[in-house]
Each structure stands twice: as structure tokens, then as C-alpha cells.
Write a protein that holds these residues in place. Structure first.
Motif, PDB file in Angstrom:
ATOM      1  N   UNK A 258       0.819  -1.209   0.000  1.00 41.13           N
ATOM      2  CA  UNK A 258       0.000   0.000   0.000  1.00 41.13           C
ATOM      3  C   UNK A 258       0.857   1.266   0.000  1.00 41.13           C
ATOM      4  N   UNK A 259       1.933   1.273   0.769  1.00 41.98           N
ATOM      5  CA  UNK A 259       2.818   2.432   0.874  1.00 41.98           C
ATOM      6  C   UNK A 259       4.059   2.194   0.025  1.00 41.98           C
ATOM      7  N   UNK A 260       4.384   3.172  -0.803  1.00 43.52           N
ATOM      8  CA  UNK A 260       5.550   3.053  -1.689  1.00 43.52           C
ATOM      9  C   UNK A 260       6.799   3.686  -1.105  1.00 43.52           C
ATOM     10  N   UNK A 261       6.620   4.656  -0.239  1.00 39.27           N
ATOM     11  CA  UNK A 261       7.755   5.449   0.232  1.00 39.27           C
ATOM     12  C   UNK A 261       7.491   5.881   1.667  1.00 39.27           C
ATOM     13  N   UNK A 262       8.489   5.701   2.541  1.00 35.32           N
ATOM     14  CA  UNK A 262       8.365   6.046   3.950  1.00 35.32           C
ATOM     15  C   UNK A 262       9.568   6.909   4.328  1.00 35.32           C
ATOM     16  N   UNK A 263       9.306   8.178   4.624  1.00 34.99           N
ATOM     17  CA  UNK A 263      10.375   9.146   4.826  1.00 34.99           C
ATOM     18  C   UNK A 263      10.221   9.823   6.183  1.00 34.99           C
ATOM     19  N   UNK A 264      11.303   9.875   6.935  1.00 33.86           N
ATOM     20  CA  UNK A 264      11.360  10.643   8.175  1.00 33.86           C
ATOM     21  C   UNK A 264      12.183  11.895   7.904  1.00 33.86           C
ATOM     22  N   UNK A 265      11.595  13.058   8.171  1.00 34.42           N
ATOM     23  CA  UNK A 265      12.314  14.323   8.037  1.00 34.42           C
ATOM     24  C   UNK A 265      12.758  14.755   9.426  1.00 34.42           C
ATOM     25  N   UNK A 266      14.062  14.714   9.670  1.00 32.75           N
ATOM     26  CA  UNK A 266      14.617  15.086  10.970  1.00 32.75           C
ATOM     27  C   UNK A 266      14.865  16.592  10.982  1.00 32.75           C
ATOM     28  N   UNK A 267      14.209  17.278  11.915  1.00 35.67           N
ATOM     29  CA  UNK A 267      14.325  18.735  11.929  1.00 35.67           C
ATOM     30  C   UNK A 267      15.327  19.251  12.945  1.00 35.67           C
ATOM     31  N   UNK A 268      16.381  18.461  13.208  1.00 35.65           N
ATOM     32  CA  UNK A 268      17.447  18.930  14.089  1.00 35.65           C
ATOM     33  C   UNK A 268      17.520  18.193  15.407  1.00 35.65           C
ATOM     34  N   UNK A 269      17.219  16.918  15.414  1.00 38.40           N
ATOM     35  CA  UNK A 269      17.216  16.142  16.658  1.00 38.40           C
ATOM     36  C   UNK A 269      18.601  16.095  17.283  1.00 38.40           C
ATOM     37  N   UNK A 270      18.620  16.110  18.610  1.00 35.77           N
ATOM     38  CA  UNK A 270      19.879  15.969  19.345  1.00 35.77           C
ATOM     39  C   UNK A 270      20.010  14.574  19.941  1.00 35.77           C
ATOM     40  N   UNK A 271      18.980  13.739  19.744  1.00 33.89           N
ATOM     41  CA  UNK A 271      19.058  12.361  20.220  1.00 33.89           C
ATOM     42  C   UNK A 271      19.281  11.422  19.028  1.00 33.89           C
ATOM     43  N   UNK A 272      18.901  10.159  19.146  1.00 32.48           N
ATOM     44  CA  UNK A 272      19.163   9.155  18.120  1.00 32.48           C
ATOM     45  C   UNK A 272      17.976   8.963  17.174  1.00 32.48           C
ATOM     46  N   UNK A 273      17.161   9.978  17.012  1.00 31.85           N
ATOM     47  CA  UNK A 273      15.984   9.858  16.150  1.00 31.85           C
ATOM     48  C   UNK A 273      16.341   9.353  14.756  1.00 31.85           C
ATOM     49  N   UNK A 274      17.308   9.989  14.123  1.00 35.45           N
ATOM     50  CA  UNK A 274      17.659   9.613  12.751  1.00 35.45           C
ATOM     51  C   UNK A 274      18.176   8.185  12.684  1.00 35.45           C
ATOM     52  N   UNK A 275      19.014   7.809  13.619  1.00 41.75           N
ATOM     53  CA  UNK A 275      19.579   6.458  13.626  1.00 41.75           C
ATOM     54  C   UNK A 275      18.494   5.406  13.844  1.00 41.75           C
ATOM     55  N   UNK A 276      17.607   5.655  14.788  1.00 44.88           N
ATOM     56  CA  UNK A 276      16.528   4.703  15.086  1.00 44.88           C
ATOM     57  C   UNK A 276      15.579   4.570  13.900  1.00 44.88           C
ATOM     58  N   UNK A 277      15.225   5.684  13.301  1.00 45.71           N
ATOM     59  CA  UNK A 277      14.304   5.652  12.161  1.00 45.71           C
ATOM     60  C   UNK A 277      14.910   4.905  10.982  1.00 45.71           C
ATOM     61  N   UNK A 278      16.187   5.138  10.722  1.00 46.14           N
ATOM     62  CA  UNK A 278      16.857   4.461   9.618  1.00 46.14           C
ATOM     63  C   UNK A 278      16.949   2.963   9.868  1.00 46.14           C
ATOM     64  N   UNK A 279      17.282   2.583  11.095  1.00 46.85           N
ATOM     65  CA  UNK A 279      17.393   1.162  11.429  1.00 46.85           C
ATOM     66  C   UNK A 279      16.056   0.448  11.299  1.00 46.85           C
ATOM     67  N   UNK A 280      14.967   1.181  11.531  1.00 45.44           N
ATOM     68  CA  UNK A 280      13.638   0.581  11.435  1.00 45.44           C
ATOM     69  C   UNK A 280      13.145   0.480  10.002  1.00 45.44           C
ATOM     70  N   UNK A 281      13.848   1.138   9.068  1.00 42.68           N
ATOM     71  CA  UNK A 281      13.503   0.980   7.668  1.00 42.68           C
ATOM     72  C   UNK A 281      13.012   2.207   6.939  1.00 42.68           C
ATOM     73  N   UNK A 282      13.152   3.374   7.537  1.00 41.77           N
ATOM     74  CA  UNK A 282      12.728   4.601   6.865  1.00 41.77           C
ATOM     75  C   UNK A 282      13.894   5.246   6.126  1.00 41.77           C
TER      76      UNK A 282
END
Length: 314
Positions: A65-89
């Protein structure tokens, strides 16, 4: 409520159960419609991974159903980007998108920029702080867009508990947004969650709308969508219960001020005499005033951006 709004409420309000996944997948295939999901995220390492993983599992791996899953990181100081990428975004930092335009803080800024790094014909926005997340939040809001060509913009509706108190969440909605809509845009009075962060729209509509850069983005998009495509092209879908992190009263006050400013601009396009909000905190010597700027900037429709037009041609 206006008769027009009552009629809309009976025609354009559905439950996620009204459109099973197999129906949505068949409609998606028949219409050749692509779907992008965007999560705006700022310091959400505790919740973003579970949301991404559930969308991937339920709506990308089990059904297409979903073709593309994107997380836009707006300047996180924690591991948001790393966690989101590891989960498949796919993770993109806000500052990497349209670098010639200096970014400003705000949710609307991130949503606006996301149009440049996604390609779906339908774009769904989902907040990254949701707990006990269900993929129904996504399938619910994209469903009408896949099955009804007359629908262009869909909001999720849900219960919003505050702690253990049912139905007590959404304080800014009840104290600010709902009165504004009922008094000034009564055709929108039927929306249960006008400020909810889960909604989907056709790209062909989103690219024509201005985006308030801050907390006013949900109200601004809803009002502008009404004026652009009309009430009958708007809809809402019940997806159950929304649980998320709640903000304190002062943060809600700043949110309300931004929403009021967004409404004021659309009512008069006039000048705000003092685009600031003063709040009070108790200190050792009594109450201390704290003054905050109110979000007043808006980004233009994406169709006005040369890089976006160039990308579409390419």
C-alpha cells in the motif's frame, strides 16, 4: 451547525473498517496511484522506530500500500535519525532540502520541505510521537483518496485521552481551533480533530497551498484546502484512539497563539500589531514574564519553487 456541514458530516465521515486493505490495494493498483508517508521528527527516538517498523510491516511488506516512507529530521539531538533508519525509513535532514532557503524552526517548515524529497501522488503525514501506533492511522487516511477520485484531503479523527481521562486531550483544539472554525469557517465545524497531525492529501493539492511554518500548519492547510477544492473534496476517517506525549500549558499557549495568527492572516491578511506572546512563570521573587515570538512566516505554494518545478520536469 450549518445544514451544509451536517450534510457533509453524514457523507464524508467514515471508519477505517469501511475500506479493508485488500480493497485499498486493488484501488491503488487500478488507479496507478503512488503513496508516500512522511513523519516529521524532532527528538523522537523513543517512538519513531516503532511507528516506522509498523508501517513497513503492515503496509509495505504484508501488503503493497505504501511506496515510500520518509522521516524528516528537523534537528534532533538524540538518536531519532539512527533509530528511524534502522527501522527501515529513508531519513532526510531538514537542512539538506532546498538549502538556498534558510530553514526556520517549525513543523510546517518540515512538512513543506518534504514535498521536495517525496514522489507519491498521495502524501500522508503522521506525527512521530505516537504510542501504541496502529497502521490504521495510515490506511485510514489514504483510503478515501484511493477509492474516491472526488476526495482530495482527509483528516484522521480519534479519541484523545489525557493520561487516564478519556476525551480530555486536544486542549488547544477545544479552546482555540474549534471556536475559530465554528465562528469564521462554519463549513468546517464537522471536523472532529481539525488540528490532528495525521492527514493525507493529493500532491496536486498540497503543492498549491501555502504552508505556515509552525504550529498553525494544520489549521492553515485545512482552511486553504476548503477554499481551493471545496468542502465536498474534504473528508475524515475514524481510526480509533491516539496516544502521544502531551505538552505543558505554556507550550500549549504558544501553540494557540500561532494558530490564532494563522487564522487572522486568512481572515484579513492584515498586520499583527504585536506578533509576540507573554506568559508567566513563578520564580523566587514572584511571577516572571517570558515573551515568545509567534510564528508569522509562511512558505509559498511549492509550485512557486523553481527547484520543485525542475524536479517534476526531470
Amino acid at each position: 451547525m450549518l445544514e451544509e456541514a451536517e450534510h457533509w458530516l453524514s457523507r464524508r465521515s467514515w471508519s477505517v473498517a469501511d475500506r479493508p486493505l485488500d480493497l485499498l490495494v486493488a484501488a491503488k493498483r487500478a488507479s496507478n496511484t503512488s503513496v508516500s508517508v512522511v513523519l516529521p521528527a524532532l527528538d523522537e527516538e523513543g517512538t519513531v522506530g516503532e511507528i516506522v517498523a509498523e508501517i513497513r510491516r503492515a503496509l509495505m511488506e504484508e501488503v503493497p500500500l505504501v511506496d515510500e516512507l520518509v522521516v524528516i529530521d528537523s534537528g534532533s539531538t538524540d538518536r531519532t535519525a539512527e533509530v528511524a533508519s534502522a527501522a527501515g525509513a529513508k531519513v532526510v535532514h531538514r537542512d539538506e532540502i532546498l538549502p538556498r532557503v534558510a530553514p526556520v524552526p517549525g513543523k510546517g517548515e518540515v512538512l513543506w520541505r518534504s514535498l521536495l524529497v517525496t514522489g507519491g501522488d498521495v502524501v500522508a503525514f503522521v506525527d512521530a510521537d505516537l504510542r501504541e501506533f496502529s497502521a490504521d492511522f495510515v490506511s485510514g487516511i489514504v483510503g478515501p483518496l484511493l477509492t474516491d477520485p472526488d476526495v482530495a484531503f482527509v483528516k484522521a479523527m480519534y479519541d484523545r485521552p489525557l493520561g487516564e481521562a478519556a476525551g480530555q486531550g486536544g486542549r488547544v483544539t477545544e479552546l482555540m481551533a474549534r471556536p475559530l472554525l465554528n465562528m469564521h469557517w462554519p463549513r468546517l465545524a464537522g471536523f472532529v480533530q481539525p488540528l490532528g497531525g495525521e492527514y493525507a492529501a493529493r500532491r496536486s493539492l498540497l503543492e498549491r497551498l501555502p504552508f505556515p511554518v509552525g504550529y498553525g500548519v494544520e489549521l492553515g492547510l485545512l482552511v486553504d484546502a476548503l477554499h481551493t477544492v471545496g468542502l465536498d473534496a474534504l473528508a475524515q476517517v475514524d481510526v480509533g484512539v491516539r496516544r502521544h506525549r502531551h505538552q505543558d500549558g505554556r507550550a500549549l499557549g504558544r501553540m494557540a497563539a500561532a494558530i490564532y495568527r494563522t487564522a487572522q492572516l486568512r481572515l484579513a491578511r492584515g498586520h499583527l500589531l504585536r506578533p509576540e506572546l507573554t506568559q508567566f512563570e513563578r520564580g523566587e521573587q514572584g511571577f516572571v514574564p517570558r515573551t515568545y515570538a509567534v510564528d508569522t512566516e509562511e512558505r509559498p505554494p511549492m509550485t512557486d519553487i523553481a527547484e520543485y518545478a525542475h524536479r517534476r520536469v526531470a
